[in-house]
Write an enzyme that holds these catalytic residues in place. Structure first.
Site, short mmCIF file in Angstrom:
data_model
loop_
_atom_site.label_atom_id
_atom_site.label_comp_id
_atom_site.label_asym_id
_atom_site.label_seq_id
_atom_site.Cartn_x
_atom_site.Cartn_y
_atom_site.Cartn_z
N VAL A 294 -48.05 65.74 -8.26
CA VAL A 294 -48.98 64.89 -7.50
C VAL A 294 -50.41 64.94 -8.06
O VAL A 294 -50.76 65.83 -8.83
CB VAL A 294 -49.01 65.29 -6.00
CG1 VAL A 294 -47.66 65.05 -5.35
CG2 VAL A 294 -49.45 66.75 -5.82
N CYS A 295 -51.22 63.96 -7.64
CA CYS A 295 -52.64 63.92 -7.98
C CYS A 295 -53.37 64.97 -7.14
O CYS A 295 -53.05 65.11 -5.96
CB CYS A 295 -53.23 62.54 -7.69
SG CYS A 295 -52.46 61.20 -8.62
N PRO A 296 -54.34 65.65 -7.66
CA PRO A 296 -54.85 65.54 -9.03
C PRO A 296 -54.29 66.59 -9.97
O PRO A 296 -54.81 66.76 -11.07
CB PRO A 296 -56.35 65.80 -8.81
CG PRO A 296 -56.39 66.84 -7.71
CD PRO A 296 -55.17 66.60 -6.87
N ILE A 297 -53.21 67.28 -9.54
CA ILE A 297 -52.65 68.34 -10.40
C ILE A 297 -52.20 67.74 -11.73
O ILE A 297 -52.40 68.34 -12.79
CB ILE A 297 -51.45 69.03 -9.70
CG1 ILE A 297 -51.85 69.51 -8.29
CG2 ILE A 297 -50.93 70.21 -10.52
CD1 ILE A 297 -52.95 70.53 -8.23
N ASN A 298 -51.61 66.54 -11.67
CA ASN A 298 -51.13 65.91 -12.91
C ASN A 298 -52.28 65.70 -13.90
O ASN A 298 -52.14 65.95 -15.10
CB ASN A 298 -50.41 64.59 -12.62
CG ASN A 298 -51.11 63.75 -11.58
OD1 ASN A 298 -52.29 63.93 -11.31
ND2 ASN A 298 -50.36 62.82 -10.98
#
Lengths: 324, 77
Positions: free
Chosen positions: B15-19
């Site tokens: 998921v954002c913002p991990i990606n």
């Protein structure tokens, strides 16, 4: 003229500077314009500071903290709903001292009552990736040029840097929200389809064969997501500006502002405010917000008055690019 | 024309913002000019990650849609 913020019936009270110095006369009627708000507690007031856009240098914040610590009987501040710091529990007898000390660190006191209030603003394009306009700079400009201008009732302005509208321009007497008009340059497009994915409004679809964008300007809300997402800069900013909204308010009977102009350039913002305040002062009744005045008098009358500043701004610069 | 990549990050399901953070960290370990292939879900990830990559000064050199996901190639800035 009465003011509902300060309900004291006394007009003149004796205000000492520190309890030792000679007493001075202070007029409660002057307080209305000065951001001193009566509290429930006897003799105690909230002192509202003037912090346009909610921005304060750390240097100044440290100094304000010291003064708040010295003058707040309870040692507390409050962040006002409109982004300004308020020092709570200040004894009115110490107003003069507090104001003088604030003055020394370059901090002004805000205002209440029927006048142009301190503008609010989001972070804007200086550091927020979504930001399209320099909301902080605009808020500072409006504060310097228009703060305290008398109006029939309160007059609130705000600046949002993008259509997410964190500063709630739709609830302002006059709100300015950043927009950017995208323009597509076919030669730079590789048909990668990212823009169609990036557009949250469904204003861009990809051609099934070439992947190139098919743009629907009617759905576009001018957020600039396509420009920011495009890997090859095929989407470019054609122009930046403000969507202008007038007549909004919250409170007991909220009203949504109406959009009266799109792509107003930065340099025309002062004129938009000046003319709007002029119209409001000429047409608004005492205690009537501009939204109500516009409803009563007619939006067309307001727009006619605004013609010199809103007129002549093209709806779209890039019609040609969307054809075919 | 196909761009050869030096490495691949499969960020499907991330998921954002991990990606974006993973992409950024990976790119920082690579040399300027190197190409990283990133696989992103459609929706939020593809709406946001390419914008952020660009803002960090990297270049997206290839984009390919494969059903529900995107395969993008990023050249380290």
């Amino acid at each position: 003229m009465t003011d509902h913020f300060i309900e004291d019936k006394t007009n003149k009270v004796t205000v000492g500077t520190d309890g030792h110095s000679p007493a001075q006369k202070m007029d409660f009627n002057d307080l209305k314009s000065g951001g001193f708000i009566k509290q429930r507690q006897k003799d105690l007031f909230t002192v509202r500071l003037r912090c346009p856009g909610g921005r304060i240098s750390t240097e100044k914040l440290v100094e304000i903290s010291k003064l708040a610590h010295k003058y707040s009987k309870k040692g507390v501040v409050h962040l006002s709903y409109r982004q300004s710091l308020e020092i709570l529990y200040v004894d009115y007898k110490e107003f003069n001292d507090l104001v003088a000390e604030l003055e020394k660190i370059g901090q002004k006191v805000a205002s209440c009552g029927p006048r142009v209030r301190v503008p609010t603003a989001c972070g804007g394009c200086e550091y927020n990736p979504n930001g399209l306009t320099d909301t902080q700079k605009m808020a500072e400009m409006v504060d310097q040029k228009f703060f305290g201008t008398p109006t029939p009732h309160k007059f609130k302005t705000s600046f949002s840097g993008c259509p997410i509208d964190c500063s709630r321009t739709k609830e302002m007497d006059l709100g300015f929200q950043g927009v950017v008009e995208p323009a597509w340059v076919e030669e730079d497009c590789t048909g990668c389809t990212i823009c169609a994915e990036a557009c949250k409004e469904g204003a861009i679809e990809s051609d099934t064969d070439t992947g190139k964008p098919i743009f629907d300007p009617m759905k576009c809300i001018y957020c600039g997501d396509c420009i920011r997402a495009c890997p090859t800069e095929a989407w470019k900013p054609a122009r930046y500006g403000h969507t202008v909204r007038v007549g909004g308010k919250h409170g007991r009977h909220p009203m949504e502002a109406v959009e009266v102009c799109n792509f107003l350039p930065d340099e025309k913002v002062p004129d938009a405010i000046r003319l709007t305040v002029e119209w409001y002062n000429a047409n608004g009744k005492r205690y009537e917000r501009i939204g109500t005045a516009i409803k009563r008098v007619g939006l067309d009358k307001y727009l006619k008055h605004m013609e010199p500043v809103f007129g002549g701004i093209p709806k779209r610069l890039t019609e040609r690019a969307y054809e075919g | 024309m196909k761009v050869e990549s030096n490495d691949t990050l499969d960020l499907r399901g991330v998921v954002c913002p991990i990606n974006f953070v993973k992409t950024k960290l990976k790119l920082e370990m690579m040399n300027p000019g190197d190409v990283l292939e990133v696989i992103l879900d459609s929706g939020d990830p593809i709406q946001n990650v390419p914008k952020s990559i660009k803002e960090e000064g990297h270049k997206i050199v290839e984009v390919q849609r494969e059903g529900d996901f995107f395969r993008i190639k990023v050249q380290r800035g």
